[in-house]
Design a protein around this motif. Structure first.
Motif, short mmCIF file in Angstrom:
data_model
loop_
_atom_site.label_atom_id
_atom_site.label_comp_id
_atom_site.label_asym_id
_atom_site.label_seq_id
_atom_site.Cartn_x
_atom_site.Cartn_y
_atom_site.Cartn_z
N GLY A 35 5.63 -0.54 4.30
CA GLY A 35 4.50 -0.94 3.43
C GLY A 35 4.06 0.22 2.80
N GLN A 36 4.87 1.16 2.30
CA GLN A 36 4.72 2.38 1.55
C GLN A 36 4.28 1.94 0.12
OE1 GLN A 36 8.10 4.97 2.47
NE2 GLN A 36 7.09 5.54 4.44
N ASN A 37 3.18 1.64 -0.21
CA ASN A 37 2.59 1.66 -1.53
C ASN A 37 1.55 2.77 -1.62
OD1 ASN A 37 2.97 -1.56 -0.45
ND2 ASN A 37 3.90 -1.28 -2.49
N PRO B 117 -0.74 0.13 6.48
CA PRO B 117 0.60 -0.92 6.07
C PRO B 117 0.20 -2.22 6.58
CG PRO B 117 0.87 1.32 7.78
CD PRO B 117 -0.47 0.96 7.47
N TYR B 118 0.50 -3.23 5.47
CA TYR B 118 -0.15 -4.37 5.43
C TYR B 118 0.43 -5.16 6.71
CZ TYR B 118 -2.55 -3.36 0.88
OH TYR B 118 -3.21 -3.14 0.24
N ALA B 119 1.88 -4.89 6.99
CA ALA B 119 2.69 -5.64 8.08
C ALA B 119 2.07 -5.61 9.28
CB ALA B 119 3.91 -5.40 7.96
N LEU C 215 -6.52 -3.63 2.77
CA LEU C 215 -5.67 -4.76 3.31
C LEU C 215 -5.12 -5.58 2.25
CD1 LEU C 215 -8.53 -5.56 5.82
CD2 LEU C 215 -6.37 -4.66 6.51
N GLN C 216 -4.10 -6.14 2.50
CA GLN C 216 -3.99 -7.60 1.61
C GLN C 216 -5.12 -8.38 1.57
OE1 GLN C 216 -0.39 -9.50 3.15
NE2 GLN C 216 -0.76 -11.22 1.64
N SER D 254 -5.23 -6.48 -3.33
CA SER D 254 -5.61 -5.91 -2.17
C SER D 254 -7.08 -5.89 -2.12
CB SER D 254 -5.07 -4.72 -1.93
OG SER D 254 -3.60 -4.36 -2.12
N TYR D 255 -7.57 -5.39 -1.03
CA TYR D 255 -9.01 -5.54 -0.88
C TYR D 255 -9.46 -4.48 0.26
CZ TYR D 255 -13.80 -7.28 -0.28
OH TYR D 255 -15.37 -7.42 -0.45
#
Length: 275
Positions: A24-26, A125-127, A149-150, A198-199
């Motif tokens: 989740g590396q954004n 990391p969203y996962a 978060l997503q 995202s939020y």
């Protein structure tokens, strides 16, 4: 720390690092969102803050500059080494960096004496967001959380009864936290931009937070795996007949009863379930 896509690309190129999708590396590249995170977290000098996945240290730097003491856990060995070389030497007493998995170290091995009053501010990391949050909700509870978060996950966490999104994690979270106004975050605020919206979720610990024990959480999760079935039948074999009868009486008094589906039962009644 880089706060533009080009600056982030340049640092990653120097490191020879390709963003890992499975981690989740954004990377956050919008200064306004960094400032909003600190504002929602009411981060002040002297605060103890846990960060998960600090990455290149963009949010970390802002937390340290605000005077916070930061405890962070980073799984990526290369990024951990980068932070060790750049931020640890400049903030040796304020930045405590652990190399490890956030699922094994959900609050970055924060010492017990620091856990009485701490905050979490993190671009998660969203996962791992849901299982990680479930671990955090087992305690000790942070006073405040600001979590990137997503958007779909954030909606699930704050979902209300009688909705398809309402589930076990909604119950565990809302028993302990009030949801404060958050902030939508577009994909352009990250590099590389994620495929989803995202939020920034903003959570404040309740004056009297309720923490479900592991057995009760397991029963609630099992019930929601068959969310369209009646609760009276779902409880068979999961709790004693005596406890099931007592809780169903509570549901009946509230106008529901043993024919209710799990998603119809409010958080306050789930808190009365004895396992």
């Amino acid at each position: 720390m880089p706060l533009t896509p080009s600056g982030t690309r340049e640092v990653l190129k120097k490191l020879g690092h390709e963003p890992k999708r499975f981690l989740g590396q954004n990377f956050l590249v919008d200064g306004n969102i960094v400032r909003k995170s600190l504002e929602l977290g009411d981060v002040k000098a002297g605060d103890v803050v846990v960060e998960v996945g600090p990455g290149l240290g963009t949010l970390t730097s802002a937390l340290l500059e605000a005077g916070a003491e930061v405890w962070a856990v980073e799984k990526d060995r290369q990024l951990h080494a980068h932070l060790t070389e750049t931020l640890v030497p400049t903030h040796p007493e304020k930045f405590h960096l652990l190399e490890g998995d956030a699922m094994e170290h959900p609050i970055a091995d924060l010492p017990t004496d620091k856990a009485a009053s701490f905050k979490i501010v993190a671009n998660l990391p969203y996962a791992i967001a849901t299982p990680w949050l479930d671990e955090v909700l087992s305690g000790p509870l942070p006073a405040r959380m600001v979590l990137m978060l997503q958007q779909e996950a954030a909606q699930r966490y704050v979902a209300q009864p009688d909705s398809k999104s309402f589930g076990a994690i909604s119950i565990a979270l809302q028993a302990a936290y009030d949801v404060a106004p958050g902030h939508k975050v577009g994909s352009g605020c990250f590099y590389p931009p994620p495929d989803i919206e995202s939020y920034l979720l903003h959570l404040a610990r309740k004056p009297a937070p309720y923490v479900f024990d592991a057995k009760t959480k397991a029963v609630i999760r099992a019930c929601f795996q068959q969310r369209r079935k009646q609760i009276g039948g779902l409880l068979r074999g999961k709790v004693s007949a005596e406890n099931a009868a007592a809780w169903c009486a509570e549901l009946t008094a509230a106008g529901l009863g043993p024919s209710a589906r799990p998603e119809q039962i409010p958080v306050s009644l789930w808190q009365k379930l004895a396992v």
